[in-house]
Design an enzyme around this catalytic site. Structure first.
Site, PDB file in Angstrom:
ATOM      1  N   HIS A   1     -10.156  -4.396   9.034  1.00 17.21           N
ATOM      2  CA  HIS A   1     -10.000  -4.108   7.610  1.00 17.21           C
ATOM      3  C   HIS A   1     -10.399  -5.302   6.742  1.00 17.21           C
ATOM      4  CE1 HIS A   1      -8.419  -0.139   6.965  1.00 17.21           C
ATOM      5  NE2 HIS A   1      -7.336  -0.302   7.696  1.00 17.21           N
TER       6      HIS A   1
ATOM      7  N   GLU B   1       0.863  -1.180   0.000  1.00 23.30           N
ATOM      8  CA  GLU B   1       0.000   0.000   0.000  1.00 23.30           C
ATOM      9  C   GLU B   1       0.903   1.234   0.000  1.00 23.30           C
ATOM     10  OE1 GLU B   1      -2.796   0.378   3.254  1.00 23.30           O
ATOM     11  OE2 GLU B   1      -3.791   2.053   2.279  1.00 23.30           O
TER      12      GLU B   1
ATOM     13  N   GLU C   1      -6.435  -3.575  12.225  1.00 23.51           N
ATOM     14  CA  GLU C   1      -5.997  -4.338  11.044  1.00 23.51           C
ATOM     15  C   GLU C   1      -6.937  -5.506  10.789  1.00 23.51           C
ATOM     16  OE1 GLU C   1      -4.003  -2.685   9.352  1.00 23.51           O
ATOM     17  OE2 GLU C   1      -3.358  -1.382  10.981  1.00 23.51           O
TER      18      GLU C   1
ATOM     19  N   ASN D   1      -2.744  -6.513   5.033  1.00 24.89           N
ATOM     20  CA  ASN D   1      -2.722  -7.491   3.933  1.00 24.89           C
ATOM     21  C   ASN D   1      -3.645  -8.668   4.225  1.00 24.89           C
ATOM     22  OD1 ASN D   1      -0.213  -6.059   3.081  1.00 24.89           O
ATOM     23  ND2 ASN D   1       0.551  -7.037   4.934  1.00 24.89           N
TER      24      ASN D   1
HETATM   25  N1  PHE Z   1      -3.351   0.718   5.776  1.00 22.24           N
HETATM   26  C1  PHE Z   1      -2.572   0.801   6.993  1.00 22.24           C
HETATM   27  C2  PHE Z   1      -3.572   0.922   8.141  1.00 22.24           C
HETATM   28  O1  PHE Z   1      -4.222   1.905   8.323  1.00 22.24           O
HETATM   29  C3  PHE Z   1      -1.640   1.944   7.069  1.00 22.24           C
HETATM   30  C4  PHE Z   1      -0.543   1.932   6.040  1.00 22.24           C
HETATM   31  C5  PHE Z   1      -0.651   2.696   4.909  1.00 22.24           C
HETATM   32  C6  PHE Z   1       0.575   1.154   6.209  1.00 22.24           C
HETATM   33  C7  PHE Z   1       0.341   2.711   3.948  1.00 22.24           C
HETATM   34  C8  PHE Z   1       1.560   1.163   5.270  1.00 22.24           C
HETATM   35  C9  PHE Z   1       1.455   1.937   4.123  1.00 22.24           C
HETATM   36  O2  PHE Z   1      -3.816   0.055   8.842  1.00 22.24           O
HETATM   37 ZN    ZN Z   2      -6.209   1.272   8.481  1.00 19.18          ZN
END
Ligand code: PHE
Ligand code: ZN
Length: 654
Positions: free
Chosen positions: A301, A121, A298, A265
């Site tokens: 998500h 990401e 996490e 992920n």
């Molecule tokens: N998506 C992750 C989160 O909010 C944050 C993140 C963004 C980590 C970009 C790495 C790179 O949980």
């Molecule tokens: Zn997040």
């Protein structure tokens, strides 16, 4: 030479010309020379197109095949691979080489300590192979990893493990399959040697899920709480949101070498160890609560972000605002709701308000982006969560959950927008959210000014409410927002006065939708004390001229703990502001006896929750105070806060 980077605009979003439905990835791992083979099933979406443009960065291309035939009609251009004359549907095979050791941008596959690890990401996957590296291309991934067995005993990727084996040259391989379509930013691969904590979880519908927590060697004694938190998160998401886990294994990697904080992920969350490992000898209560929140975040998500993802990166708050809201609710349901609320609001006021007032200011759904990595902000995350919370306040839990169900039914397995989310909330509740949508596009912190009037002869109480958002360089004209303003009225004995108008009960959440609006309350027998913006029902600044006596009364008698704390903060703010001026004019600092008495009575109140007392006596941070003054005098602010702390300490000891 620095390359000028192009701005991208939300309004110019275009559906991709092609999509990829399935991808088989094959990694021959080596720190300096990793060979990646990607076999993708490509489908044309736009009948006008016949050129496939893939993203790719720092890749050494070896070969391209289409439907097993070597393909030469291609060219490489800054960050792109342009393949010409492609058929409607085809199998694309790309073989390329990468150097994880030299990957210092830490996007894609990189070496850190003895581990090979990915971060994709937002746009890291293009550092692994040529791909349609955008969140609205969702493919089923199968990943085969081969590596030296002694250096990399664990080879992890997304999904369920479907096969494994050994070669006769000291290497081994593992094959993973993730049958849930996902965008490339959710891809992950980890290879290394770890200690592992195993557990299992039986989901609502009876699915037996293996839980595996991978830590750096020697860290197992700090892993238990993360595992407990994970199981609590899984249970909570089933009961509160009806969301169940969907794979046979859930893996968490918590290692020192992961450079970001945490990443969701699919089926393979990766954390920096410092956020999730703890033991009682060295960690504080707060550390434990934070671990619970981030593990929850996490995990949550998996539905809000992974199963339903973002159409484009402008929609980041769709997953982040919603998931922060969910982790806040998780922490509140399992811990102290009021303490959680107080902490979240303090963060908003001290830091997000500052961001909103700075050159960094942007709406929760940005309009233009140059570098996506700069948009992981308090505005997108925390204000984004406040916007979801306002929806929750306007709809109530039942209708909000009906909205979630509709959103899930409509968009599961696909990429959605913030508008799609609000639309689902609107359709499920029949509440008109047209005006509410402005929260997504308008930046800045609104100021809500409240003036009141008591009409003794009519026994009426009037609240005159106005809202204004200061113009900014990219938004000269600000429009009124839909602000849910939660209020209560108290008499001077601290009793709640029921809200009514024309013989009907009035809901405590007022719908403020205009620049100026008046609300009339009947049967109010004496001038009341208003408790305003209860629970911080909207991310706004509030201006109402409270007297010390009114605030002291709210601090003691308000019916909810957040309102008590907020009254205490307002009371302190009066004397912090006054003392900052005194300090600048070299006058003595003051804190009147009635303020000290008011705080003392809370301290001595045995019915008051000790955690709330601790919050009541926590002064606003220097950052927050900086928001209240036109010219920030850091030394004066610091001295004043110290003065009040000292004064409290001396007086309360007595
Ligand atoms: N998506 C992750 C989160 O909010 C944050 C993140 C963004 C980590 C970009 C790495 C790179 O949980
Ligand atoms: Zn997040």
């Amino acid at each position: 030479m620095t390359q000028q980077r192009q701005e991208k605009y939300r309004q110019y979003y275009q559906v991709p010309d092609y999509t990829i439905t399935d991808i088989e990835l094959d990694f021959v791992l080596d720190p300096a020379t990793t060979i990646v083979t990607a076999i993708s099933r490509v489908k044309r979406l736009n009948s006008q197109a016949n050129v496939l443009i893939l993203d790719g960065k720092n890749l050494i291309l070896h070969t391209i095949h289409i439907d097993d035939k070597p393909w030469t009609a291609y060219r490489e251009e800054a960050g792109k691979l342009i393949i010409e004359s492609v058929p409607d549907t085809f199998v694309l095979k790309v073989v390329n080489e990468i150097n994880p050791l030299k990957n210092t941008v830490l996007e894609g596959l990189y070496v850190s300590a003895d581990v090979l690890c990915t971060q994709c990401e937002a746009e890291g996957f293009r550092h692994i192979t040529y791909y349609l590296d955008r969140p609205d291309v969702l493919a089923r991934f199968t990943t085969c990893i081969i590596a030296d067995k002694s250096s990399y005993p664990y080879l992890l990727s997304n999904g369920n493990q479907i096969d494994k084996g050994e070669t006769n040259d000291g290497r081994h391989w593992v094959k993973w399959q993730d049958h849930f379509p996902k965008p490339s930013y959710l891809f992950a691969l980890i290879a290394g040697d770890f200690d592992v904590l195993y557990d299992n979880y039986v989901s609502q519908s009876g699915r037996n899920v293996t839980l595996a927590l991978f830590v750096d060697k020697g860290n197992l004694d700090r892993a238990d709480w993360a595992m407990v938190s994970l199981k609590n998160a899984m249970r909570w998401d089933e009961t509160r949101f009806g969301y169940e886990y969907d794979l046979d294994i859930y893996m968490i990697v918590a290692v020192d070498c992961f450079n970001m904080g945490a990443m969701e992920n699919k089926g393979l969350n990766i954390f920096n160890a410092k956020y999730v490992l703890a033991k009682t000898e060295t960690a504080t209560d707060k550390d434990y609560l934070n671990i619970k929140a981030v593990i929850g975040h996490e995990y949550f998500h998996n539905w809000t972000g992974n199963r339903i993802t973002c159409r484009d990166w402008f929609q980041l708050s769709l997953k982040e605002g919603l998931t922060v809201f969910r982790d806040q609710e998780f922490s509140s349901d399992l811990g102290s709701r009021s303490v959680n609320r107080i902490e979240n609001v303090s963060l908003m006021r001290a830091h997000q308000f500052a961001e909103d007032a700075s050159p960094m200011a942007h709406p929760i759904r940005p309009e233009k982006v140059i570098e996506m990595n700069n948009f992981y902000t308090l505005t997108v995350y925390e204000k984004g969560a406040e916007v979801i919370r306002m929806l929750h306040t306007l709809l109530g839990e039942e209708q909000f959950q009906a909205g979630m169900k509709l959103y899930t039914a409509r968009h599961d397995g696909s990429a959605a927008t913030c508008d799609d989310f609000v639309q689902a909330m609107q359709d499920a509740s029949n509440i008109d959210l047209t005006l509410f949508r402005r929260w997504y596009s308008q930046l800045g912190t609104p100021l809500v000014t409240v003036r009141d009037e008591y009409l003794a002869e009519k026994q009426q109480y009037l609240l005159h409410i106005s809202q204004i958002t200061a113009p900014t360089s990219d938004q000269a004209e600000k429009l009124p927002l839909h602000i849910p303003l939660d209020i209560e009225l108290y008499d001077t004995q601290g009793n709640v006065i029921p809200l009514q108008h024309s013989g009907r009960a009035v809901h405590s959440v007022l719908n403020v939708v205009k620049v100026e609006q008046t609300f009339v309350f009947d049967q109010v027998n004496s001038p009341p004390i208003p408790s305003l913006l209860r629970e911080f029902s909207a991310p706004v600044k509030l201006d109402y001229s409270y007297t010390d006596e009114q605030l002291a009364l709210l601090m003691q008698y308000a019916s909810n703990d957040f309102a008590r704390w907020d009254a205490a903060q307002s009371l302190l703010s009066i004397y912090i502001k006054e003392n900052v001026v005194r300090q600048q004019q070299r006058e003595d600092l003051i804190l009147p006896q009635h303020i000290i008495d008011a705080f003392k009575s809370v301290l001595l109140d045995e019915a008051c929750d000790p955690a709330l007392k601790a919050q009541l006596f926590t002064l606003p941070s220097e950052n927050e105070v900086a928001e209240w003054v036109a010219i920030i005098d850091a030394i004066a602010i610091h001295n004043v806060i110290n003065f009040i702390i000292q004064k409290f300490a001396n007086e309360m000891a007595a």
